[in-house]
Write a protein that holds these residues in place. Structure first.
Motif, PDB file in Angstrom:
ATOM      1  N   VAL A  98       0.644  -1.144   0.115  1.00  0.00           N
ATOM      2  CA  VAL A  98      -0.066   0.141   0.043  1.00  0.00           C
ATOM      3  C   VAL A  98       0.774   1.131   0.030  1.00  0.00           C
ATOM      4  N   ALA A 128      -4.588   1.860   5.131  1.00  0.00           N
ATOM      5  CA  ALA A 128      -4.540   0.478   4.638  1.00  0.00           C
ATOM      6  C   ALA A 128      -5.981  -0.156   4.607  1.00  0.00           C
ATOM      7  N   LEU A 131      -1.970  -7.097   3.398  1.00  0.00           N
ATOM      8  CA  LEU A 131      -1.612  -5.904   2.927  1.00  0.00           C
ATOM      9  C   LEU A 131      -0.380  -5.426   3.888  1.00  0.00           C
TER      10      LEU A 131
END
Length: 948
Positions: free
Chosen positions: A831, A837, A944
């Motif tokens: 990200v 996020a 992520l």
């Protein structure tokens, strides 16, 4: 008479006579060549008949039969015993040699047969004479024939040139001369014969045919239905001041231009309809038309909201069921099958009529009508619903504005009192019952010769013509497909409706009325009902019936399913055949629900306004007075191939001049009109695009009996559509040869089953395989429903019944849902530091999970995107994830089946295929719902890193 050669052997003949035998002396052939005179010597046997002789030989070799034998005396020796026989033959012979053979005892073997010829006395053909003999002039040459002469002028010239050679003394060329008159008459006949030969050769092929009738028949041979246009249709809204009940045959509507008649108001005299060129429309409904003042303008109920919106695709609404004015109790009388028109009456932003959108008008046919009460405001309302095909094509914003007099005015209203009308006026309108007379067949019936004398003789079809304006072409209403689909739905709902009614009785707890008791008696029978109701009261007894409802009614439900399958296969259930059975099993209301005249079965309103011109038939009826004092009626059909000897059907064909020819049956395919009778034709005129008038054009109503003074206004909120001109001949020549290849009519291969199944509404795609069961082939069809992962209830059975009509003989059809393959997908996402996020995660889930996207479109794993055999590519997943704002880098770390061992692969395999492509079989569909509560439907993992 000609005689055959006679044998000459005196010693043998004397021995034959001494032995008491006989022989053939000679054979003579009469001039008709069908009679033989046979002379014998010796003593003839006593019993000789046609079976004692046989004629052999000839070019054809099929033999000539002897019909009769007559014994006569010898003309040269009248006192001698009769040794002369006359044989009658069935037909003359040819120029070849024949042999007469005498069968049976009493004849010598050397004299029991003799050869003869039917042309014994004809002179032998002379040798061709030389071109020029001494003392004779050569014969004139044969006349030269000009084969290019094909018209009147060339024929006249050739005749005059020929006469100048054969009659040189005749030199008259004046037009009044008798010889010139005969020449011109022969030239005229030759011109007609030449045209007929050219026409026959031209009309024999589709590419060269010029006549409309010939092109239509050529196209029919390749299953291309050429159409002759179709009449326009629209819905007319009538506003009245009091309730009116009118017959459809007594009503007509017209579109008068401004100032078209000095009369003001909404009604005009019936005789004015035929006095001008304006189009006339007649009702299509065959039931009585009931007009109510409370249906003139119906308000929508917004449940207290000041501003309400019916979005595009809406299929339900709520109508206000309140009296139109104080002191009056006239609730709405809407029922399933009624048509209402939603109309934008005012602009939702400005509140003025000038700014409203005239295109925001749509007609819908109601399928459900439920009376409810808004207890918060103590208001009676009606919940109405309509079919998905009639879903709103545009949003409607419902807002209330204050009118000029201070009263409320709604931006959207519903118009009732709708009448479905079609362009065309009957030839009997305003004139009483005076149909047009058509010349009937002659006093004697023309017959054709049959090759078999014992076979019945077939009557030639009789053809009658209607001259005048173009006859209306009307598509069937209601369509049989809509009626059968509606009957199937009604039959399947009978059991649930019966349960709802019994539950309503149980909840109310009130004593049963006579109607309720009769209904329960019909539903459960006197045996179960008597044992249940006696001594317990209605509530416990009804509870006992409901607990065993399915058990008691199981046989009746199975019968309903059988009838529903018959309806879905395309068979229209007639109330005269099935109504009595339903009335005895489920009550009279059930019998009325499957009546083909029930408007609830007539299909959506949108389909009604889009008639298919290829299904349109001429609006003509032929009536003939029967022998029993009644009237026989002939109705039109597209062809007579399926008509029986007693079916009164006919076929209407329009020629290039617009004249309609009616072809009747020949006694085998369709009944023929009785000879010598007068045919009375009742028809409608008005067809094509001339009836496609705009909205608000139809403004007058007329009645054949009385003027409608109670009618306040007549209007068509939506334009008339569906009017189509006849199909051009040139277009048919181009489309007809390729027409049969555009429509699949038989299923032979697996691909055929896939194509036919994918045509069914609600099916996105289908896959099929042919499997040998050991005795026959079975077509296994897997279905992928549109927009959903689960197969809707009843869709599989509907597709199976549809395919049953197209399947190959010997194939069984089995339908079912597709094989769903849940996936296990994992992504590693980097990200951007400037993005949160958690927001990026939600955006990734929305982009990958099934469902609509905020900016339009569908998610990557939506059922509307994935179908049979669609592979899942790692590169596509990376592209979708990279398109989400805030994603700097993404990588697919796992792309595989969720249950690899169950799928038959044998081992889990790599996390990501080396090729980056997860392949599926043709009968499999990838699935990934991403729902944590149901992980068996696919699992999505997002790793992520980075961000805030």
């Amino acid at each position: 008479m000609t005689a055959a050669a006679v044998r000459d052997d005196g010693q043998r003949r004397a021995a034959v006579r001494a032995a008491g035998l006989a022989g053939i002396e000679g054979i003579s052939v009469e001039g008709d060549r069908r009679t033989l005179t046979v002379l014998f010597f010796g003593k003839l046997p006593d019993r000789l008949d046609r079976h004692s002789f046989r004629v052999e030989g000839g070019r054809r070799g099929d033999g000539i039969r002897v019909l009769s034998v007559t014994r006569t005396a010898d003309p040269e020796h009248p006192d001698a015993p009769a040794n002369c026989l006359t044989l009658e033959l069935d037909r003359p012979g040819d120029a070849c040699a024949y042999r007469l053979h005498v069968l049976g005892p009493g004849f010598d073997r050397c004299y029991d047969r003799m050869e003869f010829s039917f042309r014994q006395g004809d002179p032998e053909p002379a040798a061709p004479a030389p071109a020029q003999e001494a003392g004779r002039l050569p014969s004139p040459p044969a006349p030269a024939v000009d084969y290019l002469a094909k018209d009147y002028a060339s024929f006249r010239r050739l005749l005059l040139e020929r006469l100048a050679l054969t009659m040189p003394e005749w030199t008259e060329r004046h037009a009044s001369d008798l010889g010139v008159t005969l020449v011109e008459l022969l030239a005229h006949v030759g011109d007609q014969l030449s045209y007929h030969q050219d026409a026959v050769a031209t009309e024999a092929y589709l590419d060269t045919a010029r006549l409309r009738t010939s092109v239509r028949r050529h196209a029919r041979l390749v299953d291309y239905p050429m159409h002759d246009g179709c009449a326009a249709r629209t819905f007319v809204c009538v506003e009245t001041s009091r309730q009116l009940t009118l017959r459809p045959d007594d009503l007509a509507f017209t579109a008068l231009p401004p100032g078209g008649t000095p009369r003001t108001g909404a009604s005009i005299p019936a005789e004015l309809l035929t006095a001008g060129p304006w189009p006339v429309y007649r009702p299509l409904e065959r039931r009585d038309i009931v007009l109510r003042p409370e249906h003139n303008s119906i308000r929508l109920w917004t449940w207290g909201d000041q501003e309400c919106c019916l979005p595009a695709g809406t299929t339900r609404a709520t109508l206000l069921d309140q009296p139109p004015s104080a002191g009056e109790d006239r609730p709405l009388r809407l029922a399933p099958g009624d048509v209402i028109v939603f109309e934008e009456n005012l602009d939702p932003e400005t509140g003025t009529e000038a700014d409203r959108n005239p295109a925001h008008r749509q007609a819908v046919r109601l399928t459900e009508v439920t009376r409810v009460v808004d207890t918060l405001y103590d208001t009676k309302v009606l919940d109405v619903a309509w079919a998905d095909e009639d879903s709103l094509a545009f949003p409607l914003h419902v807002t209330t504005w204050r009118g000029p007099q201070g009263g409320p005015r709604d931006t959207v209203v519903a118009r009732g009192n709708t009448v479905l009308v079609e362009h065309g006026i009957e030839n009997t309108w305003g004139l009483g019952s005076h149909p047009e007379r058509v010349e009937g067949p002659a006093g004697r019936t023309h017959r054709t010769d049959c090759p078999d004398p014992a076979a019945p003789r077939a009557t030639r079809p009789f053809v009658a013509a209607l001259r005048g304006a173009r006859i209306t072409r009307s598509a069937p209403y209601p369509r049989p497909a809509d009626v059968t689909a509606g009957q199937s739905r009604q039959l399947l709902r009978l059991a649930s409706r019966a349960r709802d009614r019994v539950e309503a009785m149980h909840r109310s707890g009130a004593p049963l009325s006579a109607a309720d008791h009769a209904y329960l008696l019909t539903l459960f029978g006197p045996g179960r009902l008597g044992r249940t109701l006696e001594g317990e009261g209605p509530r416990p007894a009804l509870g006992a019936l409901l607990s065993r409802f399915d058990e008691y009614l199981a046989p009746k439900v199975r019968r309903l399913e059988t009838l529903a399958r018959r309806s879905r296969s395309g068979y229209v259930l007639d109330r005269a055949d099935i109504g009595w059975e339903l009335a005895q099993s489920w009550g009279e209301e059930a019998a009325r629900s499957i009546d083909p005249d029930n408007p609830a079965l007539h299909g959506p309103a949108s389909a009604t306004l889009r008639p298919d011109p290829r299904e349109a038939l001429p609006a003509v009826q032929i009536r003939v007075a029967g022998t029993d004092g009644g009237t026989d009626t002939w109705t039109p059909r597209r062809d007579l191939l399926a008509s029986g000897p007693r079916d009164r059907h006919m076929v209407g064909e329009t020629d290039d001049e617009g004249r309609l020819s009616l072809r009747f049956g020949n006694g085998r395919t369709g009944a023929a009109p009785p000879p010598g009778r007068t045919l009375l034709a009742t028809y409608r005129t008005g067809n094509g695009r001339a009836g496609n008038v705009g909205s608000e054009a139809v403004n007058r109503i007329a009645s054949g009996s009385t003027l409608l003074d109670a009618v306040l206004r007549v209007r068509n909120p939506i334009p008339a559509t569906g009017g189509t001109d006849p199909e051009p001949v040139a277009q048919v020549r181009l489309a007809a040869p390729r027409g049969p290849f555009r429509t699949l009519l038989r299923a032979v291969t697996a691909e055929d089953y896939e194509t036919l199944a994918a045509r069914h509404p609600g099916v996105q795609r289908a896959a099929a395989t042919l499997r040998w069961t050991g005795s026959w082939y079975e077509a296994d069809v897997a279905l992928d429903a549109e927009g959903t992962s689960e197969l809707p209830r009843g869709l599989s059975e509907d597709v199976r019944l549809t395919l049953h009509r197209f399947r190959r003989i010997g194939h069984d059809v089995v339908t079912g849902p597709a094989v769903r393959v849940p996936l296990d997908v994992a992504l590693r996402v980097l990200v951007d530091p400037d993005h949160i996020a958690g927001d990026v995660r939600q955006a990734l889930l929305r982009a990958l999970r099934p469902g609509p996207q905020p900016g339009g479109g569908l998610g990557f794993f939506d059922p509307g995107v994935l179908t049979f055999g669609t592979p899942v590519r790692a590169s596509t997943l990376v592209a979708v994830a990279a398109g989400v704002p805030g994603v700097r880098h993404t990588e697919v770390t796992r792309l595989r089946r969720l249950h690899p061992l169950r799928s038959g692969s044998g081992s889990p395999g790599p996390d990501v295929p080396p090729s980056g492509l997860l392949r599926l079989s043709p009968l499999e569909i990838a699935r990934l719902d991403g729902d944590s509560t149901r992980p068996e439907n696919g699992w999505l993992t997002l790793d992520l890193r980075g961000g805030r």
